[in-house]
Design a protein around this motif. Structure first.
Motif, PDB file in Angstrom:
ATOM      1  N   PRO A 194       3.485   2.460 -10.144  1.00  0.00           N
ATOM      2  CA  PRO A 194       1.967   2.755 -10.893  1.00  0.00           C
ATOM      3  C   PRO A 194       0.971   1.476 -10.379  1.00  0.00           C
ATOM      4  CG  PRO A 194       3.971   2.376 -12.244  1.00  0.00           C
ATOM      5  CD  PRO A 194       4.345   2.015 -11.038  1.00  0.00           C
ATOM      6  N   GLU A 195      -0.442   1.960 -10.330  1.00  0.00           N
ATOM      7  CA  GLU A 195      -1.425   1.165  -9.826  1.00  0.00           C
ATOM      8  C   GLU A 195      -1.450  -0.370 -10.489  1.00  0.00           C
ATOM      9  OE1 GLU A 195      -4.389   0.445  -7.451  1.00  0.00           O
ATOM     10  OE2 GLU A 195      -3.192   2.315  -7.767  1.00  0.00           O
ATOM     11  N   SER A 197      -0.713  -7.053  -5.155  1.00  0.00           N
ATOM     12  CA  SER A 197      -1.879  -7.603  -4.461  1.00  0.00           C
ATOM     13  C   SER A 197      -2.245  -8.841  -4.742  1.00  0.00           C
ATOM     14  CB  SER A 197      -3.007  -6.309  -4.648  1.00  0.00           C
ATOM     15  OG  SER A 197      -2.578  -5.011  -3.907  1.00  0.00           O
ATOM     16  N   GLY A 236       3.255  -4.403 -14.448  1.00  0.00           N
ATOM     17  CA  GLY A 236       1.999  -3.827 -14.155  1.00  0.00           C
ATOM     18  C   GLY A 236       0.999  -4.323 -15.601  1.00  0.00           C
ATOM     19  N   GLN A 261       5.401   3.580  -3.697  1.00  0.00           N
ATOM     20  CA  GLN A 261       5.088   4.633  -4.947  1.00  0.00           C
ATOM     21  C   GLN A 261       5.277   4.108  -6.252  1.00  0.00           C
ATOM     22  OE1 GLN A 261       4.080   7.599  -4.524  1.00  0.00           O
ATOM     23  NE2 GLN A 261       3.765   6.879  -2.108  1.00  0.00           N
ATOM     24  N   ARG A 321       0.919  -1.072   0.033  1.00  0.00           N
ATOM     25  CA  ARG A 321       0.014   0.062  -0.047  1.00  0.00           C
ATOM     26  C   ARG A 321       0.763   1.257  -0.040  1.00  0.00           C
ATOM     27  NH1 ARG A 321      -3.206  -2.694   3.694  1.00  0.00           N
ATOM     28  NH2 ARG A 321      -2.276  -1.834   5.585  1.00  0.00           N
ATOM     29  N   ARG A 340       0.965  -2.074  -8.441  1.00  0.00           N
ATOM     30  CA  ARG A 340       0.332  -2.501  -7.094  1.00  0.00           C
ATOM     31  C   ARG A 340      -0.882  -3.521  -7.092  1.00  0.00           C
ATOM     32  NH1 ARG A 340       1.024   1.346  -3.844  1.00  0.00           N
ATOM     33  NH2 ARG A 340       0.580   2.948  -5.146  1.00  0.00           N
ATOM     34  N   LYS A 341      -1.432  -3.464  -8.247  1.00  0.00           N
ATOM     35  CA  LYS A 341      -2.462  -4.636  -8.223  1.00  0.00           C
ATOM     36  C   LYS A 341      -1.989  -5.909  -8.460  1.00  0.00           C
ATOM     37  CE  LYS A 341      -6.073  -2.151 -10.329  1.00  0.00           C
ATOM     38  NZ  LYS A 341      -7.239  -1.704 -11.716  1.00  0.00           N
TER      39      LYS A 341
END
Length: 75
Positions: A30-31, A38, A74, A28, A25, A34-35
């Motif tokens: 890119p989304e 996760s 990503g 820093q 979480r 992060r996905k």
């Protein structure tokens, strides 16, 4: 005795998963990255229900990768 070791390992994995989620979480990145991270954590969580030692090894590898700055690509 075996059950005590299993419970200790479960507690360790649970604590490491909690810390790993917090780390992801806070990153820093890119989304999409992060996905991907996760999803890896969710897979490890699911694996812990069936093969706790394997889940612990996979989590250790993921945490080492995070520490060394190696992230999955990503979307």
């Amino acid at each position: 005795m075996e059950r005590d070791n299993q419970l200790k390992l479960y507690g360790l994995v649970a604590e490491q998963l909690k810390e790993a989620h917090a780390t992801v979480r806070a990153l820093q990145v890119p989304e999409g990255v992060r996905k991907a991270l996760s999803r890896k954590l969710l897979v490890i969580t699911a694996a812990a229900k069936h093969d706790l030692p394997d889940a612990a090894r996979r989590l250790d590898r993921l945490l080492k990768d995070l520490d060394e700055g190696r992230f999955p690509e990503g979307e």
